[in-house]
Design a protein around this motif. Structure first.
Motif, short mmCIF file in Angstrom:
data_model
loop_
_atom_site.label_atom_id
_atom_site.label_comp_id
_atom_site.label_asym_id
_atom_site.label_seq_id
_atom_site.Cartn_x
_atom_site.Cartn_y
_atom_site.Cartn_z
N CYS A 155 0.84 -1.20 0.00
CA CYS A 155 0.00 0.00 0.00
C CYS A 155 0.88 1.24 0.00
O CYS A 155 1.98 1.24 0.53
CB CYS A 155 -0.86 0.06 1.27
N ALA A 156 0.35 2.30 -0.58
CA ALA A 156 0.94 3.64 -0.47
C ALA A 156 -0.18 4.52 0.07
O ALA A 156 -1.33 4.40 -0.37
CB ALA A 156 1.43 4.14 -1.81
N LEU A 157 0.13 5.36 1.01
CA LEU A 157 -0.89 6.14 1.70
C LEU A 157 -0.45 7.59 1.85
O LEU A 157 0.69 7.85 2.24
CB LEU A 157 -1.13 5.52 3.09
N ARG A 158 -1.36 8.50 1.51
CA ARG A 158 -1.09 9.94 1.64
C ARG A 158 -2.15 10.54 2.56
O ARG A 158 -3.35 10.37 2.33
CB ARG A 158 -1.16 10.62 0.28
N LEU A 159 -1.72 11.25 3.57
CA LEU A 159 -2.63 11.99 4.44
C LEU A 159 -2.96 13.32 3.79
O LEU A 159 -2.07 13.99 3.26
CB LEU A 159 -1.99 12.26 5.81
N ARG A 160 -4.21 13.69 3.83
CA ARG A 160 -4.60 14.98 3.25
C ARG A 160 -3.91 16.13 4.00
O ARG A 160 -3.55 17.14 3.40
CB ARG A 160 -6.11 15.15 3.28
N SER A 161 -3.70 15.94 5.28
CA SER A 161 -3.06 16.98 6.10
C SER A 161 -1.56 17.11 5.80
O SER A 161 -0.94 18.08 6.22
CB SER A 161 -3.27 16.69 7.58
N ARG A 162 -1.00 16.15 5.11
CA ARG A 162 0.43 16.17 4.74
C ARG A 162 0.54 15.88 3.25
O ARG A 162 1.18 14.92 2.85
CB ARG A 162 1.20 15.17 5.57
N ASP A 163 -0.09 16.71 2.46
CA ASP A 163 -0.28 16.49 1.03
C ASP A 163 0.95 16.88 0.22
O ASP A 163 1.01 17.92 -0.41
CB ASP A 163 -1.51 17.27 0.56
N ALA A 164 1.97 16.00 0.28
CA ALA A 164 3.20 16.22 -0.48
C ALA A 164 3.75 14.86 -0.92
O ALA A 164 3.63 13.87 -0.19
CB ALA A 164 4.23 16.95 0.38
N ASP A 165 4.34 14.82 -2.11
CA ASP A 165 4.87 13.57 -2.63
C ASP A 165 5.88 12.91 -1.70
O ASP A 165 5.93 11.69 -1.60
CB ASP A 165 5.50 13.77 -4.01
N ASP A 166 6.69 13.71 -1.02
CA ASP A 166 7.70 13.12 -0.13
C ASP A 166 7.14 12.69 1.22
O ASP A 166 7.86 12.23 2.09
CB ASP A 166 8.90 14.06 0.04
N GLU A 167 5.82 12.83 1.42
CA GLU A 167 5.17 12.42 2.66
C GLU A 167 4.34 11.14 2.47
O GLU A 167 3.62 10.73 3.38
CB GLU A 167 4.25 13.54 3.17
N VAL A 168 4.41 10.53 1.29
CA VAL A 168 3.64 9.31 1.03
C VAL A 168 4.28 8.16 1.81
O VAL A 168 5.48 7.93 1.72
CB VAL A 168 3.57 9.00 -0.48
#
Length: 188
Positions: A155-168
């Motif tokens: 899985c790869a997961l991105r938080l909307r509150s940390r919406d940056a490619d390097d935060e996935v």
């Protein structure tokens, strides 16, 4: 797989594919519906369709101790889920043998484990979706989950509150029920 090195390489390739897929979907912004993708071995796809070579141009990535990493090409399946609930839509999917895996990108609201312990019981009469949506610790996330025919999952997961490619974030087992539902689409 014959050895741990080959299985590890496949997992690394799946992880990379899911991160790239999540980043691709993120360019369309938030509040999207579910998106389903077939995963095809890029080298096999180019061998079968040589004219695709320039567009797909697989990068060979060396993974320390594992050698060259396999690459997967994502092919979006238009019209998914076609007005059905996600579980119903997935239950109706079957892939031909030429598809090496499947990936699904969905947006969800998640709670930390301590907040989940506070959730009202299913039979409490409380609208659980509304309760979660109103919870102060909720996190909106975009999840790219992928499975391969060999059983690999990630899985790869991105938080909307940390919406940056390097935060996935990435890792297997983040959404086990979704992983299993997607894996069922690859079984005969």
């Amino acid at each position: 797989m014959e050895n741990g090195k080959a299985a590890g390489a496949m997992n690394a390739a799946l992880t990379q594919s899911l991160i790239e897929l999540e980043q691709h979907v993120s360019r369309d912004g938030w509040d999207q519906g579910p998106r389903l993708f077939a995963l095809a071995d890029t080298a096999a796809l180019i061998k079968a369709e040589p004219r695709l070579a320039a567009a797909l141009a697989p990068e060979t990535v060396e993974v320390s101790g594992l050698g060259p990493m396999r690459a997967y090409t994502s092919i979006e399946q238009e019209g998914f889920p076609g007005g059905k609930a996600l579980d119903e839509a997935l239950a109706g999917i079957g892939w031909p043998e030429t598809v090496d895996g499947a990936a699904l990108v969905v947006e969800r609201v998640m709670l930390p484990p301590d907040a989940e312990a506070e959730m009202p019981a299913d039979d409490s009469g409380v609208d659980l979706d509304a309760w979660v949506a109103a919870h102060p610790q909720r996190q909106e996330v975009r999840i790219a989950v992928g499975v391969l025919r060999d059983g690999s999952r990630d899985c790869a997961l991105r938080l909307r509150s940390r919406d940056a490619d390097d935060e996935v974030l990435s890792g297997p087992g983040l959404v086990p029920n979704l992983e299993e539902a997607l894996a069922q689409t690859l079984r005969d």
